[in-house]
Design a protein around this motif. Sequence first.
Motif, PDB file in Angstrom:
ATOM      1  N   LYS A  33       1.032  -1.645   0.013  1.00 10.06           N
ATOM      2  CA  LYS A  33       0.100   0.080  -0.058  1.00 10.06           C
ATOM      3  C   LYS A  33       0.615   1.066   0.029  1.00 10.06           C
ATOM      4  O   LYS A  33       0.901   2.634  -0.998  1.00 10.06           O
ATOM      5  CB  LYS A  33      -0.700   0.220   1.333  1.00 10.06           C
ATOM      6  N   GLU A  34       1.523   1.596   0.429  1.00 14.40           N
ATOM      7  CA  GLU A  34       2.838   2.143   0.642  1.00 14.40           C
ATOM      8  C   GLU A  34       3.503   2.381  -1.069  1.00 14.40           C
ATOM      9  O   GLU A  34       3.264   3.761  -1.352  1.00 14.40           O
ATOM     10  CB  GLU A  34       3.618   2.321   1.828  1.00 14.40           C
ATOM     11  N   LEU A  37       1.354   4.213  -2.851  1.00 14.06           N
ATOM     12  CA  LEU A  37       0.634   5.434  -2.756  1.00 14.06           C
ATOM     13  C   LEU A  37       2.083   6.698  -3.042  1.00 14.06           C
ATOM     14  O   LEU A  37       1.245   7.493  -3.524  1.00 14.06           O
ATOM     15  CB  LEU A  37       0.252   5.841  -1.422  1.00 14.06           C
ATOM     16  N   TYR A  40       1.741   7.062  -6.644  1.00 13.08           N
ATOM     17  CA  TYR A  40       0.625   8.272  -7.002  1.00 13.08           C
ATOM     18  C   TYR A  40       1.076   9.622  -6.776  1.00 13.08           C
ATOM     19  O   TYR A  40       0.827  10.019  -7.666  1.00 13.08           O
ATOM     20  CB  TYR A  40      -0.310   8.096  -6.202  1.00 13.08           C
ATOM     21  N   ILE A  54      -7.145  10.155  -3.584  1.00  6.46           N
ATOM     22  CA  ILE A  54      -5.848   9.612  -3.332  1.00  6.46           C
ATOM     23  C   ILE A  54      -7.011   8.252  -2.749  1.00  6.46           C
ATOM     24  O   ILE A  54      -6.595   6.788  -3.040  1.00  6.46           O
ATOM     25  CB  ILE A  54      -5.389   9.289  -1.946  1.00  6.46           C
ATOM     26  N   VAL A  58      -5.825   4.896  -4.733  1.00  5.69           N
ATOM     27  CA  VAL A  58      -4.958   3.612  -4.332  1.00  5.69           C
ATOM     28  C   VAL A  58      -6.171   2.779  -3.269  1.00  5.69           C
ATOM     29  O   VAL A  58      -5.201   1.476  -3.781  1.00  5.69           O
ATOM     30  CB  VAL A  58      -4.093   4.796  -2.957  1.00  5.69           C
ATOM     31  N   ILE A  72      -5.350   6.837   5.809  1.00  4.53           N
ATOM     32  CA  ILE A  72      -4.076   7.564   4.851  1.00  4.53           C
ATOM     33  C   ILE A  72      -2.851   7.978   5.126  1.00  4.53           C
ATOM     34  O   ILE A  72      -2.355   8.305   5.195  1.00  4.53           O
ATOM     35  CB  ILE A  72      -5.090   8.481   3.372  1.00  4.53           C
ATOM     36  N   GLN A  75      -1.051   6.459   6.994  1.00  5.23           N
ATOM     37  CA  GLN A  75       0.832   5.210   5.735  1.00  5.23           C
ATOM     38  C   GLN A  75       1.544   6.230   5.150  1.00  5.23           C
ATOM     39  O   GLN A  75       2.593   6.134   5.291  1.00  5.23           O
ATOM     40  CB  GLN A  75      -0.592   4.866   3.692  1.00  5.23           C
TER      41      GLN A  75
END
Length: 103
Positions: A33-34, A37, A40, A54, A58, A72, A75
């Motif tokens: 996930k990081e 993110l 992006y 975001i 994501v 969010i 993260q």
Amino acid sequence: HHGEKSITYKNVQLLPDERIVKVDNVILQLNRKEYDLFYYFILRPNKLLEKTMIAETVWGDHVDQADNLDFIYSQIKNIRKKLKDANADMDIQAVYGVGYKLV
């Protein structure tokens, strides 16, 4: 952006095919996930990204199940710490009440 060998911003390099981020040629350990993110963000440096955008980008459709967007924040906090620890020349700035931008 598909098929690009790498994306470089300041002293950070992202290799999309390998899903690797390097700071000064040292691999930054990001979870899935990081990484998503950060990818992006690095495609949109200096651009203010709204939290809802975001989240939808994501996390996709699952974002409806989230009670709020605090996930969010946590993260991003993790990514910021990792960037700082690796001496990256960048930071993800919070824009109060709106979202974040990579500077």
